[in-house]
Design an enzyme around this catalytic site. Structure first.
Site, PDB file in Angstrom:
ATOM      1  N   ASN A  13     -15.386  24.395 -45.710  1.00 20.85           N
ATOM      2  CA  ASN A  13     -15.417  25.801 -46.157  1.00 20.85           C
ATOM      3  C   ASN A  13     -16.816  26.386 -46.147  1.00 20.85           C
ATOM      4  O   ASN A  13     -17.795  25.705 -46.443  1.00 20.85           O
ATOM      5  CB  ASN A  13     -14.861  25.932 -47.580  1.00 20.85           C
ATOM      6  CG  ASN A  13     -13.352  26.094 -47.567  1.00 20.85           C
ATOM      7  OD1 ASN A  13     -12.730  26.017 -46.509  1.00 20.85           O
ATOM      8  ND2 ASN A  13     -12.766  26.304 -48.728  1.00 20.85           N
ATOM      9  N   MET A  14     -16.853  27.663 -45.863  1.00 17.97           N
ATOM     10  CA  MET A  14     -18.099  28.436 -45.824  1.00 17.97           C
ATOM     11  C   MET A  14     -19.024  28.124 -47.012  1.00 17.97           C
ATOM     12  O   MET A  14     -20.211  27.921 -46.868  1.00 17.97           O
ATOM     13  CB  MET A  14     -17.675  29.913 -45.842  1.00 17.97           C
ATOM     14  CG  MET A  14     -18.735  30.923 -45.742  1.00 17.97           C
ATOM     15  SD  MET A  14     -19.357  31.152 -44.086  1.00 17.97           S
ATOM     16  CE  MET A  14     -18.036  31.941 -43.213  1.00 17.97           C
ATOM     17  N   LYS A  15     -18.433  28.089 -48.226  1.00 12.93           N
ATOM     18  CA  LYS A  15     -19.289  27.986 -49.426  1.00 12.93           C
ATOM     19  C   LYS A  15     -19.944  26.615 -49.556  1.00 12.93           C
ATOM     20  O   LYS A  15     -20.968  26.469 -50.212  1.00 12.93           O
ATOM     21  CB  LYS A  15     -18.510  28.337 -50.684  1.00 12.93           C
ATOM     22  CG  LYS A  15     -17.395  27.386 -51.051  1.00 12.93           C
ATOM     23  CD  LYS A  15     -16.727  27.881 -52.331  1.00 12.93           C
ATOM     24  CE  LYS A  15     -15.669  26.929 -52.851  1.00 12.93           C
ATOM     25  NZ  LYS A  15     -14.500  26.819 -51.979  1.00 12.93           N
ATOM     26  N   GLY A  16     -19.345  25.589 -48.962  1.00 12.09           N
ATOM     27  CA  GLY A  16     -20.003  24.288 -48.941  1.00 12.09           C
ATOM     28  C   GLY A  16     -19.880  23.480 -50.203  1.00 12.09           C
ATOM     29  O   GLY A  16     -18.978  23.697 -51.019  1.00 12.09           O
TER      30      GLY A  16
END
Ligand code: B12
Length: 253
Positions: A126-129
Site C-alpha cells: 500500500n501507498m502509505k507503507g
C-alpha cells in the site's frame, strides 16, 4: 562486542527468568497444574511455577508459567537464514530501476487460499507503507496490482501471466495444520506448469515465513516479521538486475 552463552534476563542479568504459556488437554485442577509444572521442568525450566491457569472448557486448561531457563545460547555461533543484501531507500531504488532496468517493474501480489490476513501484504504494497517506509505503490518505477485476500492460486497465476509480471508476492499468515505449506507449494508448481516460473521473481511473506522455508518450497526469497517495503523493493530490483546481467552474459557467449 562478542556475546557468548547468554541466558534470558528478568530481574537481574543471567537469572534465566522466562515466562511460558501453553494449553494442556486436561481438566483444570491440581493434577493438571502439576502436569504443567512437570512439563516446564522437562523444558529445562527450574523453579517452575504456575502463575495463572484458566479452565477453557471441554477438558482443556490454559497455563502461564514462570521459572528459570537452564539453557544458554551463543548467538555469535549461529547462522541466520535471511535475505542478505544492502537495503536501498525509496530514492535509490527508483534510480536503480531507471538506470539499470530502464523500464517500469510490474508487481502482482495476493493473500492466497483461504487466508484473509491482508495487513501484512498491504504493509508492503500500500501507498502509505509501514514503519516509516513508503509502500511499493508509492514508487514511481513500480506498477503494483494488489489482488487482496483469499485469492485462488489459479487466479493469481492467470493475472501474473496476463500482465507479464516481473514479480509475484504472496502472503500467508494462517499456518494452522500447515495450510500455508500446501498453498505455497501449489503456487510454485502452478507457475512451473505454466512455464513462467523462471520469468518471475517469486517471493512470499508472513509472520511464520523464513527465507530458508521459502527457498525449500521453491521460492526465490521469504520475508518474516518486521519486513519493510524498502527491503522487499531492494531485493526484487536487485534480483531482476542479476537476471538481466546473467541473460546478457549468456547472449554474448
Ligand atoms: C488482524 C488479524 C485478523 C483480522 C485480519 C484483517 C485483515 N484484513 O488482515 C481478522 C479478524 C479478519 C482475522 C481473522 C482470522 N484470524 Co487472525 N489475526 C490477526 C492478528 C491480530 C494480527 C495480524 C496482523 O495484522 N499483523 C500485522 C502485520 C503487519 O504483520 P504480518 O502479517 O506479520 O506482516 C509482516 C511480515 O510478516 C511481512 N509479510 C506479511 N505478508 C507478506 C507478504 C510479502 C510478499 C512480503 C514480502 C512480506 C510479508 O511483512 C509484514 C510487515 O513487516 C493476528 C495475531 C497477531 N498479533 O499477529 C491474528 C492471527 C494471525 N489470526 C489467527 C487466526 C486463527 C484467525 C482466524 C482463523 C480466526 C477464526 N477462527 O476465525 C481468522 C482467519 C480468517 C482467514 N480466513 O484468514 C491466528 C493464526 C494462527 C496460525 N498460526 O495460523 C493469529 C496468529 C491469532 C492467534 N494467536 O491465534 N485475523
Amino acid at each position: 562486542m562478542m556475546v557468548e552463552d547468554i541466558r534470558p534476563y528478568g530481574d537481574h542479568p543471567d537469572d534465566g527468568a522466562v515466562q511460558v504459556a501453553f494449553t494442556l488437554p486436561l481438566k483444570a485442577g491440581p493434577q493438571a497444574a502439576e502436569a504443567a509444572r512437570e512439563l516446564m521442568r522437562q523444558m529445562g525450566i527450574e523453579d517452575a511455577q504456575v502463575v495463572h491457569s484458566r479452565d477453557l472448557g471441554g477438558d482443556f486448561t490454559f497455563f502461564v508459567g514462570y521459572g528459570r531457563c537452564r539453557h544458554r545460547v551463543n548467538p555469535g555461533a549461529l547462522e541466520v537464514p535471511r535475505v542478505d543484501l544492502e537495503v536501498m531507500d525509496f530514492r535509490a531504488v527508483n534510480q536503480f530501476v531507471r538506470e539499470r532496468l530502464g523500464r517500469k517493474v510490474l508487481l502482482v501480489g495476493a493473500c492466497t487460499g483461504t487466508d484473509a490476513h491482508t495487513v501484512g501484504l498491504d504493509a508492503i504494497l500500500n501507498m502509505k507503507g509501514f514503519a516509516g517506509h513508503y509502500g511499493l505503490e508509492r514508487y514511481p518505477e513500480f506498477r503494483v496490482i494488489n489482488l487482496g485476500s483469499q485469492v485462488p492460486n489459479e487466479v493469481l497465476v492467470a493475472r501474473a501471466v496476463e500482465e507479464g509480471a516481473d514479480a509475484v508476492l504472496v502472503s500467508q499468515v494462517v499456518t494452522m495444520r500447515d495450510v500455508h505449506l500446501g498453498n505455497l507449494t501449489r503456487l510454485a508448481e502452478l507457475l512451473e506448469a505454466e512455464g513462467v516460473r523462471d520469468r518471475v521473481v517469486l517471493v512470499c511473506g508472513g509472520p511464520r515465513i523464513t527465507h530458508d522455508l521459502a527457498v525449500e518450497l521453491g521460492y526465490d526469497a521469504g520475508f518474516g516479521p518486521g519486513t519493510t517495503p524498502s527491503l522487499v523493493a531492494s531485493y526484487i530490483v536487485g534480483e531482476l538486475d542479476r537476471r538481466r546481467v546473467a541473460g546478457r552474459l549468456g547472449e554474448a557467449r
